[in-house]
Scaffold this active site. Structure first.
Site, PDB file in Angstrom:
ATOM      1  N   GLU B  67       0.934  -1.236   0.032  1.00 19.56           N
ATOM      2  CA  GLU B  67      -0.040   0.091   0.194  1.00 19.56           C
ATOM      3  C   GLU B  67       1.172   1.206  -0.196  1.00 19.56           C
ATOM      4  O   GLU B  67       0.548   1.735  -0.478  1.00 19.56           O
ATOM      5  CB  GLU B  67      -0.857  -0.237   1.386  1.00 19.56           C
ATOM      6  CG  GLU B  67      -2.161  -1.240   0.581  1.00 19.56           C
ATOM      7  CD  GLU B  67      -1.322  -2.217   1.228  1.00 19.56           C
ATOM      8  OE1 GLU B  67      -0.833  -2.766   1.895  1.00 19.56           O
ATOM      9  OE2 GLU B  67      -2.436  -3.247   1.981  1.00 19.56           O
ATOM     10  N   PHE B 129     -11.992  -6.557  13.911  1.00 16.16           N
ATOM     11  CA  PHE B 129     -10.734  -7.296  13.095  1.00 16.16           C
ATOM     12  C   PHE B 129     -10.518  -6.412  12.186  1.00 16.16           C
ATOM     13  O   PHE B 129     -11.005  -5.669  11.614  1.00 16.16           O
ATOM     14  CB  PHE B 129     -11.139  -8.368  12.832  1.00 16.16           C
ATOM     15  CG  PHE B 129     -10.182  -9.153  11.116  1.00 16.16           C
ATOM     16  CD1 PHE B 129      -9.038  -9.195  12.036  1.00 16.16           C
ATOM     17  CD2 PHE B 129     -10.502  -9.445  10.033  1.00 16.16           C
ATOM     18  CE1 PHE B 129      -7.994 -10.230  11.343  1.00 16.16           C
ATOM     19  CE2 PHE B 129      -9.581  -9.616   9.757  1.00 16.16           C
ATOM     20  CZ  PHE B 129      -8.143  -9.919   9.835  1.00 16.16           C
ATOM     21  N   GLN B 130      -8.782  -6.152  12.278  1.00 16.96           N
ATOM     22  CA  GLN B 130      -8.128  -4.939  11.164  1.00 16.96           C
ATOM     23  C   GLN B 130      -8.920  -3.348  11.033  1.00 16.96           C
ATOM     24  O   GLN B 130      -8.929  -2.744  10.255  1.00 16.96           O
ATOM     25  CB  GLN B 130      -8.289  -5.088   9.356  1.00 16.96           C
ATOM     26  CG  GLN B 130      -7.549  -6.538   9.486  1.00 16.96           C
ATOM     27  CD  GLN B 130      -7.646  -7.324   7.659  1.00 16.96           C
ATOM     28  OE1 GLN B 130      -8.496  -6.663   6.858  1.00 16.96           O
ATOM     29  NE2 GLN B 130      -6.553  -7.223   7.488  1.00 16.96           N
ATOM     30  N   LYS B 179     -17.174  -0.790   6.682  1.00 17.94           N
ATOM     31  CA  LYS B 179     -17.854  -1.240   5.272  1.00 17.94           C
ATOM     32  C   LYS B 179     -19.276  -1.880   4.850  1.00 17.94           C
ATOM     33  O   LYS B 179     -19.612  -1.438   3.750  1.00 17.94           O
ATOM     34  CB  LYS B 179     -17.507  -2.573   5.631  1.00 17.94           C
ATOM     35  CG  LYS B 179     -17.856  -3.774   4.329  1.00 17.94           C
ATOM     36  CD  LYS B 179     -16.793  -5.349   4.915  1.00 17.94           C
ATOM     37  CE  LYS B 179     -17.202  -6.211   3.147  1.00 17.94           C
ATOM     38  NZ  LYS B 179     -16.590  -7.756   4.119  1.00 17.94           N
ATOM     39  N   MET B 497      24.225   8.390   1.960  1.00 16.36           N
ATOM     40  CA  MET B 497      24.839   8.820   2.494  1.00 16.36           C
ATOM     41  C   MET B 497      25.341   9.490   3.509  1.00 16.36           C
ATOM     42  O   MET B 497      26.071  10.404   4.271  1.00 16.36           O
ATOM     43  CB  MET B 497      22.933   9.797   1.731  1.00 16.36           C
ATOM     44  CG  MET B 497      22.443  11.219   2.026  1.00 16.36           C
ATOM     45  SD  MET B 497      23.607  12.643   1.582  1.00 16.36           S
ATOM     46  CE  MET B 497      22.922  13.307  -0.013  1.00 16.36           C
TER      47      MET B 497
HETATM   48  C1  LIG Z   1      12.756   5.038   5.198  1.00 16.13           C
HETATM   49  C2  LIG Z   1      13.904   6.026   4.956  1.00 16.13           C
HETATM   50  N1  LIG Z   1      15.017   5.534   6.032  1.00 16.13           N
HETATM   51  C3  LIG Z   1      16.298   5.889   6.024  1.00 16.13           C
HETATM   52  C4  LIG Z   1      16.397   7.274   5.761  1.00 16.13           C
HETATM   53  C5  LIG Z   1      17.958   7.439   5.671  1.00 16.13           C
HETATM   54  N2  LIG Z   1      18.695   7.527   4.494  1.00 16.13           N
HETATM   55  C6  LIG Z   1      18.739   8.954   3.991  1.00 16.13           C
HETATM   56  S1  LIG Z   1      19.676   7.904   2.247  1.00 16.13           S
HETATM   57  C7  LIG Z   1      19.955   6.667   3.165  1.00 16.13           C
HETATM   58  C8  LIG Z   1      21.156   5.826   2.401  1.00 16.13           C
HETATM   59  C9  LIG Z   1      20.260   5.654   1.038  1.00 16.13           C
HETATM   60  O1  LIG Z   1      21.344   4.602   0.268  1.00 16.13           O
HETATM   61  P1  LIG Z   1      21.417   4.138  -0.875  1.00 16.13           P
HETATM   62  O2  LIG Z   1      19.572   3.956  -1.664  1.00 16.13           O
HETATM   63  O3  LIG Z   1      22.060   3.389  -1.536  1.00 16.13           O
HETATM   64  O4  LIG Z   1      21.992   5.707  -1.829  1.00 16.13           O
HETATM   65  P2  LIG Z   1      23.190   6.100  -1.692  1.00 16.13           P
HETATM   66  O5  LIG Z   1      23.653   7.184  -0.798  1.00 16.13           O
HETATM   67  O6  LIG Z   1      24.402   5.463  -1.648  1.00 16.13           O
HETATM   68  O7  LIG Z   1      23.477   7.242  -2.878  1.00 16.13           O
HETATM   69  C10 LIG Z   1      19.296   6.711   4.350  1.00 16.13           C
HETATM   70  C11 LIG Z   1      19.419   5.436   5.139  1.00 16.13           C
HETATM   71  C12 LIG Z   1      15.496   7.427   4.632  1.00 16.13           C
HETATM   72  N3  LIG Z   1      15.661   8.905   3.774  1.00 16.13           N
HETATM   73  N4  LIG Z   1      14.639   7.482   4.322  1.00 16.13           N
END
Ligand SMILES: Cc1ncc(C[n+]2csc(CCOP(=O)(O)OP(=O)(O)O)c2C)c(N)n1
Ligand SMILES: [Mg+2]
Lengths: 170, 599
Positions: B67, B129-130, B179, B497
């Site tokens: 979803e 439920f749900q 529902k 990042m």
């Molecule tokens: C749902 C979610 N969880 C955690 C983060 C924190 N976060 C930001 S960038 C990142 C790493 C992303 O890694 P990747 O997809 O390999 O991209 P890269 O930076 O290596 O290009 C994380 C964990 C986020 N932005 N979104």
């Protein structure tokens, strides 16, 4: 936004569509964004029951108060937002119900003070009273404090309800 | 509405309204509101609606695999078309799974209408439920939400939901549907007026304010336009007007992450993106300008850097449709409430009418300064013949696809920032990225939504190996609907990042940021019947990209890039715009705990 500038108390009047969840929306806005609520009152204010007025007493810097009003205004069921504190002069009242139990000298003294404060006696038994008192929050505080010496049992209080002075309305 | 439709409605209104089940009403209302596609996932509490979907073929239902992805797909659809995206999910877990997507749409102001199933009215509050308190849970992450209590209210509420989602500052709206409300029958009466009883956003700017804005800009020696997602939301006409206004005034333009494409990236007046990973010239110009026109942009903390050092000497004009965006982070001198498109049309008109160009001081010195900043060549990087540099992969991708006018979505991380820097967008609605919430896993489902809207366009998800895994189940959706989405995974084996921040501000302690145990992406693609590719030799990069584009169908490309490359320029923690870092700069640690906390 970091708080820069002086913090002031504002009384804000909000006209809302009287629909389910509207109060939760307003309160959620304040808690979610970290704004203060000193007091909040709400009730339907038109004959059809379609509109409610929420009176909120809040405090913050000028920028925070502006944000609060803008954020309130943005809520879909919010119809109008007015800041009574800056829009001109206004009247504001809180109400308290104060229960005092006692006999003899204390009972007489409680009744005498209630009279001085222009409180109404709305329930009485052989050894208790419930007083109804309206006025500023300060006045109610003062009265409650006096009663604490005279057998104060419990207090119920509303927040402020307020309207602008003069013929205009929100 | 067309004239025939209006007539049909009028004669129908004269006759007795048809008696329909709630579920039938929902489909009918959606059809009348012009909905063509619904992204959804079935469950017990929406079975009556799914039964109605089965019986018709006007609305196309796209079955996602989760979803959250349904909402992101609807967002991608909305961004690529300008129309609201529509979602249908079941109660409880269906609704809670949608919450991330709704929050994403809320922060990026994307119009989405999400229909959620709910337990029958008499069960609400019983921990049935749900059952989940969907309106309670989604109240802070939607623009508005409704719990429908009477079947007869359905047409009005659904039409109002679309009005609220698309008017003013757009956003997600949830309609929660018990529902039994779906099953019960009632007369179907669609209100003639499609609006909200009291919600009337101000779209026309105050003439005095906008005139003053035009005059301020005309008198400026170092003006700049700081344009944001609001210009995209205001429709393609707003982008044209922005371009026109910049051309007649000669004012340089910078854009937020959300606003890319509103002003042509290839134009010489464009300074690139601003903010944390913005260009040297954009950030310096913002810092040194004397008059700033912020339009449809909200002074986000990723844009401003240290707030008390943000563009200290400028007069700030802010045009926004949302009063609450004004004076929230930065105090502005001239607020103007209204729709970006109207504001720009008014600015252009006033500029001509008052012949403001004639008295305008020369901007030559300002442009010379900007050219000087440009000579920094801030996006330059050291190339390699051994490994594919991430920047290189995007430079080549862009070179090979730009003539095809592609739609690009991204995930979140370094690859997203590099994509913003290296892919140029000359038109709006081609750049789909999660800016406000920064949701990893956004890009793949967003690409699904965009490809559904534009089956013949080239749609590419620029991805990271970590983000890709957050919604990779949508490969199933791509395979089922034969969507030719290209997933370009810039695989650096790190949550790049996160690693970059750890290297820069935590002495290189790479805590849990290595992408362990990666799947074989080629085999993974093949498991879904999708073409999988892999490239790591820089000499083979172009051929691989070309093969990916030429393939008639979806492709997962595992593009192995340099592992430890950092994304620059960068405004470090707690720094001002003009304290930006370039590659090779010695990175100082944040000055204090406060700086560490704001990043
Ligand atoms: C749902 C979610 N969880 C955690 C983060 C924190 N976060 C930001 S960038 C990142 C790493 C992303 O890694 P990747 O997809 O390999 O991209 P890269 O930076 O290596 O290009 C994380 C964990 C986020 N932005 N979104
Ligand atoms: Mg990575």
């Amino acid at each position: 936004m970091k708080e820069i500038g002086t913090i002031a108390c504002h009384t804000i009047s909000v006209i809302v569509d009287n629909e389910a969840g509207v109060l939760a929306r307003v309160i959620g806005l304040f808690s979610g964004r970290g704004y203060n609520i000193e007091s909040l009152t709400v009730a339907a204010v038109d004959q059809t029951g379609e509109r409610s007025r929420i009176t909120i007493v809040t405090s913050g810097t000028r920028m925070v108060i502006e944000q609060i009003k803008a954020q309130l205004d943005r809520l879909v069921p919010v119809h109008k937002v007015g800041d009574l504190t800056i829009d001109g002069r206004f009247v504001s009242r809180d109400m308290a119900l104060v229960k005092v139990a006692g006999t003899g000298e204390k009972r007489v003294e409680a009744l005498r003070l209630a009279d001085t404060f222009r409180a109404r006696t709305i329930d009485a038994s052989a050894n208790s009273f419930v007083f109804e008192l309206t006025g500023s929050a300060d006045k109610l505080d003062a009265f409650v404090e006096l009663m604490s010496e005279l057998g104060l049992v419990e207090v119920a209080r509303t927040g402020a309800v307020a309207l602008a002075r003069g013929p205009g309305g929100l | 509405m067309t004239a025939t439709e209006t007539k049909a409605r009028a004669s129908e209104a004269a006759a007795a309204p048809p008696i329909l089940s709630g579920a039938a009403m929902i489909i009918r209302a959606l059809t009348e509101l012009g909905v063509e596609v619904v992204f959804g996932y079935p469950g017990g509490a929406v079975l009556p609606i799914y039964d109605e979907i089965f019986k018709q073929d006007g609305i196309r239902h796209i079955l996602v695999r989760h979803e959250q992805a349904a909402v992101h797909a609807a967002e991608g659809y909305a961004r690529a078309t300008g129309k609201p995206g529509v979602v249908l999910v079941t109660s409880g877990p269906g609704a809670t799974n949608a919450v991330t997507g709704l929050t994403d749409a809320m922060l990026d102001s994307i119009p989405v209408v999400c229909l959620t199933g709910q337990v029958a009215r008499h069960l609400i509050g019983n921990d049935a439920f749900q059952e989940a308190d969907t309106v309670g849970i989604t109240r802070p992450c939607t623009k508005h939400n409704y719990l429908v209590k009477e079947t007869s209210d359905l047409p009005k509420i659904i039409s109002e939901a679309f009005y609220v989602a698309t008017n003013g500052r757009p956003g997600p709206v949830v309609v929660d549907l018990p529902k039994d409300v779906q099953i019960e029958k009632a007369p179907y009466v669609m209100p003639g007026q499609r609006e909200h009883r009291t919600y009337r956003p101000q779209v026309h700017c105050d003439d005095k304010a906008i005139r003053e804005a035009a005059r301020l800009l005309a008198a400026a020696e170092r003006p700049i336009i700081y344009s944001g997602g609001g210009v995209i939301n205001a429709g393609p006409e707003a982008s044209d007007l922005l371009t026109e206004f910049a051309r007649i005034t000669g004012i340089p333009v910078t854009s937020t992450l959300m606003g890319l494409g509103a002003y042509p990236a290839s134009d010489k007046q464009f300074l690139g993106m601003l903010g944390m990973h913005g260009t040297w010239e954009a950030n310096h110009a913002m810092h040194d300008c004397d008059v700033m026109l912020a339009i449809g942009a909200r002074f986000d903390d990723r844009v401003t850097g240290r707030i008390d050092a943000f563009s200290p000497g400028s007069k700030k004009i802010q045009v926004d449709i949302d009063l609450s965006s004004i004076n929230k982070n930065v105090a502005v001198d001239l607020p103007v409430i209204g729709d970006a498109c109207n504001a720009l049309a008014q600015l252009v008109a006033i500029w001509h009418e008052e012949k403001l160009g004639q008295g305008q001081p020369s901007l030559d010195t300002w442009w010379q300064q900007i050219e000087h900043w440009r000579t920094k060549d801030c996006l330059a990087y050291e190339d390699s013949t051994e490994v594919i540099m991430p920047q290189k992969s995007l430079e080549r991708l862009f070179a090979l696809v730009k003539d095809k006018d592609p739609i690009i979505s991204t995930e979140v991380g370094q690859h997203q920032m590099w994509a913003a820097q290296f892919l140029g967008f000359d038109k709006p609605n081609r750049w789909l990225t999660s800016g406000g919430l920064g949701t990893m896993g956004y890009g793949l489902p967003a690409a699904v939504g965009a490809q559904i809207a534009h089956p013949d366009r080239l749609v590419i998800d620029v991805s990271g190996e970590a983000s890709f895994q957050m919604n990779l189940q949508e490969l199933g959706t791509i395979a089922q609907y034969k969507l030719p989405v290209k997933v370009f995974i810039m695989n650096n084996e790190y949550m790049g990042m996160v690693r970059q921040w750890q290297d820069l501000t935590y002495d290189g302690r790479r805590s849990e940021s290595y992408s362990e145990t990666l799947p074989d992406f080629v085999k993974l693609a093949e498991a879904y019947g999708i073409k999988g590719m892999h490239v790591e030799d820089p000499a083979k990069l172009d051929a691989a990209i070309q093969e990916m584009i030429d393939h008639d169908g979806p492709v997962i490309m595992d593009c192995r890039v340099a592992k430890i490359e950092n994304c620059f320029p960068m405004v470090p923690a707690g720094a001002a715009h003009n304290e930006m870092l370039l590659p090779g700069d010695v990175v100082g640690k944040p000055k204090d705990d406060e700086a560490l906390a704001v990043v």
